[in-house]
Design a protein around this motif. Sequence first.
Motif, short mmCIF file in Angstrom:
data_model
loop_
_atom_site.label_atom_id
_atom_site.label_comp_id
_atom_site.label_asym_id
_atom_site.label_seq_id
_atom_site.Cartn_x
_atom_site.Cartn_y
_atom_site.Cartn_z
N ALA A 53 -35.17 -66.56 -56.38
CA ALA A 53 -35.30 -68.01 -56.64
C ALA A 53 -34.45 -68.81 -55.66
O ALA A 53 -34.88 -69.86 -55.16
CB ALA A 53 -34.89 -68.32 -58.08
N ILE A 56 -36.11 -69.04 -52.17
CA ILE A 56 -37.17 -70.05 -52.13
C ILE A 56 -36.59 -71.45 -52.18
O ILE A 56 -37.01 -72.35 -51.44
CB ILE A 56 -38.16 -69.82 -53.30
N ASP A 57 -35.59 -71.64 -53.02
CA ASP A 57 -34.98 -72.96 -53.18
C ASP A 57 -34.33 -73.44 -51.89
O ASP A 57 -34.43 -74.63 -51.54
CB ASP A 57 -33.95 -72.91 -54.31
N PRO A 62 -42.59 -73.26 -50.95
CA PRO A 62 -43.06 -71.93 -51.30
C PRO A 62 -43.04 -71.00 -50.09
O PRO A 62 -43.28 -71.43 -48.96
CB PRO A 62 -44.49 -72.16 -51.80
N MET A 87 -43.11 -59.23 -58.12
CA MET A 87 -43.50 -60.64 -58.10
C MET A 87 -44.80 -60.87 -58.86
O MET A 87 -45.00 -61.93 -59.48
CB MET A 87 -43.63 -61.12 -56.66
N VAL A 91 -45.11 -63.73 -61.59
CA VAL A 91 -46.14 -64.78 -61.54
C VAL A 91 -46.93 -64.78 -62.84
O VAL A 91 -47.23 -65.84 -63.41
CB VAL A 91 -47.06 -64.58 -60.32
N PHE A 96 -42.52 -67.47 -61.49
CA PHE A 96 -42.81 -68.05 -60.18
C PHE A 96 -44.28 -68.46 -60.14
O PHE A 96 -45.10 -67.92 -60.89
CB PHE A 96 -42.53 -67.04 -59.05
N SER A 97 -44.58 -69.40 -59.26
CA SER A 97 -45.97 -69.78 -59.03
C SER A 97 -46.49 -69.02 -57.82
O SER A 97 -45.72 -68.49 -57.01
CB SER A 97 -46.08 -71.29 -58.78
N TYR A 108 -45.16 -68.02 -52.74
CA TYR A 108 -44.48 -68.02 -54.05
C TYR A 108 -43.55 -69.24 -54.14
O TYR A 108 -42.76 -69.49 -53.23
CB TYR A 108 -43.67 -66.74 -54.22
N LEU A 110 -41.21 -72.07 -56.94
CA LEU A 110 -40.42 -72.16 -58.17
C LEU A 110 -41.23 -72.82 -59.27
O LEU A 110 -42.09 -73.66 -59.02
CB LEU A 110 -39.14 -72.96 -57.91
N THR A 111 -40.92 -72.46 -60.50
CA THR A 111 -41.48 -73.10 -61.68
C THR A 111 -40.33 -73.66 -62.51
O THR A 111 -39.16 -73.50 -62.17
CB THR A 111 -42.27 -72.10 -62.53
N SER A 114 -38.10 -70.56 -63.25
CA SER A 114 -37.28 -69.96 -62.19
C SER A 114 -36.12 -70.86 -61.79
O SER A 114 -35.12 -70.37 -61.25
CB SER A 114 -38.14 -69.63 -60.96
#
Length: 369
Positions: A53, A56-57, A62, A87, A91, A96-97, A108, A110-111, A114
């Motif tokens: 996470a 990605i952040d 993504p 993953m 998902v 995760f998206s 991928y 964040l949601t 996450s």
Amino acid sequence: METVLSNHSPPSVFKGVSKEEEESLLGQIEIWKYMTQFTDSFALKAVVELRIADIIDRQCKPLSLTEIVQNLEDVPSPDSTLLLRVMRVMVRRKIFSAEKSETGEILYGLTRASKWILQDTKVTLAPSVLLEIHPIHMNPFNFMSDIVKEGTKNGTAFFRCHGYDQFEMASVDPKFNELFNKGQACTTGFVFRAVIAGYKDGFNQIQTLVDVGGGIGGSMSEIVKAYPHIQGINFDLPHVVSTAPKYDGITHVGGDMFVSVPSADAIYIKWILHDWSDGHCVKILKNCRKAIPEKTGKVIILDHVLDPEGDEPFTDIGIAFDMILFAHNSGGKERTEENWKYLFRETGFPRYNIIKINALLSIIEAFPI
């Protein structure tokens, strides 16, 4: 417009089976589901340990699997095909998206879930994930049926598994002690914001406040920041407060809550009493009763008020935590309102008040008059 109700049952999800056979198959699926749900927990633990996470952040967009793998830290030879399988689970569970790029790669993102496992932020559940899914915490569940058959006369499930009770383990294992403290402390900030929103004026008239079982002082530091007029006392076992950082307006005091509690205008107890049996809680609350003024004192408890038949958002989590206490603590449990009422009646608190807040826990005020 008139609505016509059909007398026909909804179509079966299986082909060529009777209603009885369908019910049997659905029951089978339910057992398979609960048998294998632990895999979700360990996939979650893996992505927290790998800091997926956060990767990605940091990129603010993504990322493809290749990009995620390239950003893994201290991983000399990552296997992207295995990470793909992890993953895929995450998902599926909406941690995760996943969406296809113009080139056909899966990206991928964040949601809302996450964002709670980010580690480069103050608002996180990542340390709790690592604590609750650690082998020290998970392995005792293998002894649950033994405890049902024999009770805890030969020790809790945790003791049978490790040879120590949970709090003894923290005192003899520095790494577990650190893991335990971080896991407990990470909830402080966002839970306290819910407390402030739901309790607002509850701390205004308090000059001195003791946090019983306050760990390394995270909760008390949030209270003193929000109410700087309060003189805070963070009270816990000596080996716990010995690792506590210094905070302005807070004194760390080591001791045993079963023997005595420092005197103050009010007592604050966050997520402590659920760890203990009714007999232990009676001792703690009687000591709290002695430590506060007769007419103006109060005990502020932050804990579950369990409603086994309820359908509120946090109800199932409360029931799950009751199972964690079953495995880890002797007599510990999540309590219903009737259970709380019993404790207050036994310890000289004739009046109490339950305040629901937007959090896993509720505020319970107990008054000596």
